[in-house]
Design an enzyme around this catalytic site. Sequence first.
Site, PDB file in Angstrom:
ATOM      1  N   GLY A  33      -4.044  52.149 -47.459  1.00  0.00           N
ATOM      2  CA  GLY A  33      -3.048  51.080 -47.549  1.00  0.00           C
ATOM      3  C   GLY A  33      -1.674  51.621 -47.207  1.00  0.00           C
ATOM      4  CD  GLN A  52       3.787  53.381 -48.550  1.00  0.00           C
ATOM      5  OE1 GLN A  52       3.033  52.439 -48.373  1.00  0.00           O
ATOM      6  NE2 GLN A  52       3.359  54.566 -48.953  1.00  0.00           N
ATOM      7  CB  CYS A  68       0.998  56.744 -53.119  1.00  0.00           C
ATOM      8  SG  CYS A  68       2.252  55.842 -52.210  1.00  0.00           S
ATOM      9  CG  LEU A  69      -0.731  57.404 -47.082  1.00  0.00           C
ATOM     10  CD1 LEU A  69      -0.804  56.556 -45.827  1.00  0.00           C
ATOM     11  CD2 LEU A  69      -1.497  58.706 -46.904  1.00  0.00           C
ATOM     12  CG  HIS A 124      -0.817  51.386 -54.616  1.00  0.00           C
ATOM     13  ND1 HIS A 124      -0.993  52.578 -55.286  1.00  0.00           N
ATOM     14  CD2 HIS A 124      -0.050  51.683 -53.530  1.00  0.00           C
ATOM     15  CE1 HIS A 124      -0.349  53.537 -54.637  1.00  0.00           C
ATOM     16  NE2 HIS A 124       0.224  53.034 -53.571  1.00  0.00           N
ATOM     17  CD  GLU A 125      -0.293  49.802 -50.146  1.00  0.00           C
ATOM     18  OE1 GLU A 125       0.885  49.931 -49.759  1.00  0.00           O
ATOM     19  OE2 GLU A 125      -1.027  50.774 -50.358  1.00  0.00           O
ATOM     20  CG  HIS A 128       4.509  50.889 -51.871  1.00  0.00           C
ATOM     21  ND1 HIS A 128       5.209  52.044 -52.102  1.00  0.00           N
ATOM     22  CD2 HIS A 128       3.201  51.245 -51.799  1.00  0.00           C
ATOM     23  CE1 HIS A 128       4.353  53.073 -52.162  1.00  0.00           C
ATOM     24  NE2 HIS A 128       3.128  52.607 -51.993  1.00  0.00           N
TER      25      HIS A 128
HETATM   26 NI    NI Z   1       1.381  53.751 -51.989  1.00  0.00          NI
END
Ligand code: NI
Length: 171
Positions: free
Chosen positions: A46, A51, A94-95, A136-137, A140
């Site tokens: 995701g 990000q 998470c990236l 989660h997204e 963000h």
């Molecule tokens: Ni993330």
Amino acid sequence: MAIRQIITAPDPFLKRVSKPVAEVTDDLRVLMDDLLETMYDAPGIGLAAIQVGEPVEAIVLDIARDEDDPYPRYFVNPEITWASEELATYEEGCLSVPEFTADVDRPAEIKLNFLDYDGNKQEIHADGLLATCIQHEIDHLRGILFIDHLSAVKRNIIVRKLVKASKQAAE
Ligand code: NI
């Protein structure tokens, strides 16, 4: 399509609140194509536009297993309209928080309104990993990372290690 640089914590940019988009334009589709390519390259399951430095309400996801065909999903202006009282716990990563994972509790099921890649209104009922990833997204888009769900002590340990790692990388 292009691979974009992923911003990592504790960069304060990740705390910004993303803005809803007025409509799904070709420019936004280019951004979502880039998000998807960047996510597959990382690799991750995701990625939110914030990000890669674009504070707009756009998310891409693909939770298909390695042995299955890719199944990209796009969510623009996502809005959770219902969440179950029952919680589910997943080990999240998470990236933007490389190398760390932690268990996070979230509602096990959600209902969601959003615009798809073509700008059409959609409504889905999600559970399991999909429900967790969407939440989660969406976090963000509100400037929230999964480590913000942890205790301050655990979060500070992770943030200190991230700062140290990025200093070492810069040397
Ligand atoms: Ni993330």
